[in-house]
Motif scaffolding. Structure first.
Motif, PDB file in Angstrom:
ATOM      1  N   TYR A 132       0.725  -1.633  -0.372  1.00 47.11           N
ATOM      2  CA  TYR A 132       0.007   0.015   0.126  1.00 47.11           C
ATOM      3  C   TYR A 132       0.501   2.020   0.111  1.00 47.11           C
ATOM      4  CZ  TYR A 132      -2.868   3.639   1.620  1.00 47.11           C
ATOM      5  OH  TYR A 132      -3.566   4.887   1.192  1.00 47.11           O
ATOM      6  N   CYS A 133       1.875   1.384   1.166  1.00 50.98           N
ATOM      7  CA  CYS A 133       2.648   2.522   1.007  1.00 50.98           C
ATOM      8  C   CYS A 133       3.344   2.927   0.072  1.00 50.98           C
ATOM      9  CB  CYS A 133       3.750   2.696   1.946  1.00 50.98           C
ATOM     10  SG  CYS A 133       2.960   2.874   3.875  1.00 50.98           S
ATOM     11  N   PRO A 134       3.616   1.686  -1.222  1.00 48.64           N
ATOM     12  CA  PRO A 134       4.668   2.865  -2.361  1.00 48.64           C
ATOM     13  C   PRO A 134       3.604   3.191  -3.453  1.00 48.64           C
ATOM     14  CG  PRO A 134       5.837   0.347  -1.267  1.00 48.64           C
ATOM     15  CD  PRO A 134       4.290   0.569  -0.732  1.00 48.64           C
ATOM     16  N   ILE A 135       2.506   2.106  -3.177  1.00 46.24           N
ATOM     17  CA  ILE A 135       1.220   3.400  -4.474  1.00 46.24           C
ATOM     18  C   ILE A 135       0.847   4.418  -3.208  1.00 46.24           C
ATOM     19  CG2 ILE A 135      -1.162   2.594  -4.858  1.00 46.24           C
ATOM     20  CD1 ILE A 135      -0.213   0.275  -4.866  1.00 46.24           C
ATOM     21  N   HIS A 136       0.643   4.309  -2.335  1.00 46.95           N
ATOM     22  CA  HIS A 136       0.030   5.607  -1.885  1.00 46.95           C
ATOM     23  C   HIS A 136       1.278   6.931  -2.083  1.00 46.95           C
ATOM     24  CE1 HIS A 136      -1.488   8.408   2.215  1.00 46.95           C
ATOM     25  NE2 HIS A 136      -2.252   8.415   1.591  1.00 46.95           N
ATOM     26  N   PHE A 137       2.427   6.799  -1.707  1.00 49.96           N
ATOM     27  CA  PHE A 137       3.721   7.826  -1.689  1.00 49.96           C
ATOM     28  C   PHE A 137       3.330   8.619  -3.220  1.00 49.96           C
ATOM     29  CE2 PHE A 137       6.318   5.444   1.533  1.00 49.96           C
ATOM     30  CZ  PHE A 137       4.873   6.158   2.618  1.00 49.96           C
ATOM     31  N   CYS A 138       2.794   7.208  -4.333  1.00 52.32           N
ATOM     32  CA  CYS A 138       3.181   7.784  -5.715  1.00 52.32           C
ATOM     33  C   CYS A 138       2.045   8.857  -6.297  1.00 52.32           C
ATOM     34  CB  CYS A 138       3.448   6.532  -6.529  1.00 52.32           C
ATOM     35  SG  CYS A 138       5.307   5.928  -6.212  1.00 52.32           S
ATOM     36  N   CYS A 139       0.941   8.833  -5.264  1.00 55.79           N
ATOM     37  CA  CYS A 139      -0.725   8.902  -5.955  1.00 55.79           C
ATOM     38  C   CYS A 139      -0.310  10.631  -5.814  1.00 55.79           C
ATOM     39  CB  CYS A 139      -1.233   8.873  -4.564  1.00 55.79           C
ATOM     40  SG  CYS A 139      -3.009   9.269  -5.143  1.00 55.79           S
ATOM     41  N   LYS A 140      -0.748  11.021  -7.025  1.00 57.93           N
ATOM     42  CA  LYS A 140      -0.885  12.637  -7.154  1.00 57.93           C
ATOM     43  C   LYS A 140      -1.354  12.937  -7.148  1.00 57.93           C
ATOM     44  CE  LYS A 140       1.259  11.350 -11.798  1.00 57.93           C
ATOM     45  NZ  LYS A 140       1.553  11.009 -13.548  1.00 57.93           N
ATOM     46  N   ASN A 141      -3.200  12.398  -5.962  1.00 58.79           N
ATOM     47  CA  ASN A 141      -3.985  12.825  -5.415  1.00 58.79           C
ATOM     48  C   ASN A 141      -5.451  13.792  -6.290  1.00 58.79           C
ATOM     49  OD1 ASN A 141      -3.169  12.800  -2.192  1.00 58.79           O
ATOM     50  ND2 ASN A 141      -1.142  13.780  -3.219  1.00 58.79           N
ATOM     51  N   GLU A 142      -5.089  13.068  -7.362  1.00 60.05           N
ATOM     52  CA  GLU A 142      -6.248  14.332  -9.065  1.00 60.05           C
ATOM     53  C   GLU A 142      -7.157  13.965  -8.410  1.00 60.05           C
ATOM     54  OE1 GLU A 142      -4.517  11.738 -11.525  1.00 60.05           O
ATOM     55  OE2 GLU A 142      -3.398  12.218 -12.758  1.00 60.05           O
ATOM     56  N   HIS A 143      -7.807  13.410  -7.015  1.00 61.08           N
ATOM     57  CA  HIS A 143      -9.321  13.554  -7.341  1.00 61.08           C
ATOM     58  C   HIS A 143      -9.498  14.187  -6.095  1.00 61.08           C
ATOM     59  CE1 HIS A 143      -9.723  11.241 -10.728  1.00 61.08           C
ATOM     60  NE2 HIS A 143      -9.287  10.614 -10.393  1.00 61.08           N
ATOM     61  N   THR A 144      -8.442  14.685  -4.941  1.00 64.82           N
ATOM     62  CA  THR A 144      -8.456  15.173  -3.756  1.00 64.82           C
ATOM     63  C   THR A 144      -8.656  16.493  -3.977  1.00 64.82           C
ATOM     64  OG1 THR A 144      -6.354  13.628  -2.297  1.00 64.82           O
ATOM     65  CG2 THR A 144      -6.961  15.832  -1.590  1.00 64.82           C
ATOM     66  N   ARG A 145      -9.186  16.891  -3.080  1.00 58.69           N
ATOM     67  CA  ARG A 145      -9.892  18.252  -3.346  1.00 58.69           C
ATOM     68  C   ARG A 145      -9.912  19.222  -1.960  1.00 58.69           C
ATOM     69  NH1 ARG A 145      -9.063  17.153  -7.809  1.00 58.69           N
ATOM     70  NH2 ARG A 145     -10.501  17.217  -9.603  1.00 58.69           N
ATOM     71  N   THR A 146      -9.807  20.555  -2.194  1.00 56.72           N
ATOM     72  CA  THR A 146     -10.292  21.113  -0.614  1.00 56.72           C
ATOM     73  C   THR A 146     -11.910  21.537  -0.657  1.00 56.72           C
ATOM     74  OG1 THR A 146      -9.982  23.264  -2.237  1.00 56.72           O
ATOM     75  CG2 THR A 146      -8.110  22.064  -0.973  1.00 56.72           C
ATOM     76  N   PHE A 147     -12.207  22.178   0.214  1.00 56.24           N
ATOM     77  CA  PHE A 147     -13.723  22.272   1.276  1.00 56.24           C
ATOM     78  C   PHE A 147     -13.793  23.894   0.311  1.00 56.24           C
ATOM     79  CE2 PHE A 147     -12.616  18.583   3.245  1.00 56.24           C
ATOM     80  CZ  PHE A 147     -13.817  17.793   2.726  1.00 56.24           C
TER      81      PHE A 147
END
Length: 217
Positions: A73-88
């Motif tokens: 999990y961590c190697p995948i999570h660390f490479c996440c580009k957060n493309e779908h993460t948003r502020t409120f």
């Protein structure tokens, strides 16, 4: 007036749920396990990545949770580009108002320090956080108050001069364990009923409402 606000991250400052779900499902698929739903992800997050991994794994593989978490999990999570993460909505305006009032801002999250640092350099870079404290080896995760007290010491602020803001039962418990007041936000990953059960007393439904509450304390 308070001198500092410590924020939780996932579900409070950023809506990270879609990317957390995508990362976990990529890891589960690689490990030969069934994927989990967005609703399951929402229920499983909040207590640190290791517990998230343990909950996501099929029951017969939960004894492998630490290996799966660290090596898959961590190697995948660390490479996440957060493309779908948003502020409120109206979040930046709230942060700006708090900073203008001379209030120090920090984040204490059960997300890994590496993943939190990535968000600090990207989506959170304009929010003016003085400290972003993630999950670090040798330091217990929330609701243990150790990390919160370390951040307060770094900010030069006492427990009575600060408020903890979060969306989860873990955040309510962390504030209590640290001897702090708390505000629970209702745009995150737990219901008001769950937060009340955890002992929450103050609630904000929007960032403007949170701003009003914090500036009145």
């Amino acid at each position: 007036m308070i001198k500092a606000v410590i924020f939780d991250l996932d579900g409070t400052v950023l809506d990270t749920l879609p990317d957390l779900n995508a990362c976990m499902n990529a890891a589960l698929e690689k490990y030969g396990c069934p994927k989990i739903t967005l609703k399951q992800t929402q229920a499983y997050v909040g207590h640190g990545g290791l517990q998230f991994a343990e909950c996501a794994l099929p029951e017969e593989k939960r004894g492998q949770a630490e290996f799966f978490y660290r090596n898959v999990y961590c190697p995948i999570h660390f490479c996440c580009k957060n493309e779908h993460t948003r502020t409120f909505p109206q979040e930046k305006e709230c942060m700006d108002a708090l900073k203008k009032a001379g209030i120090k801002l920090a984040v204490v999250t059960n997300k890994s320090q590496q993943a939190a640092d990535v968000l600090g350099r990207t989506l959170l870079k304009d929010f003016g956080f003085d400290v972003i404290f993630g999950n670090r080896d040798g330091i217990p995760v929330k609701p243990d108050p150790t990390s919160t007290r370390m951040v307060l010491k770094e900010l030069g602020v006492s427990e009575k001069e600060a408020v903890f803001v979060g969306d989860g039962d873990t955040d309510v418990q962390t504030a209590h364990n640290a001897g702090m007041r708390s505000v629970s936000v209702l745009w995150g990953y737990r219901t008001k009923e769950q937060l009340l059960d955890a002992g929450a007393e103050r609630f904000a439904e929007t960032f403007p409402q949170l701003q009003e509450i914090l500036l009145s304390l």
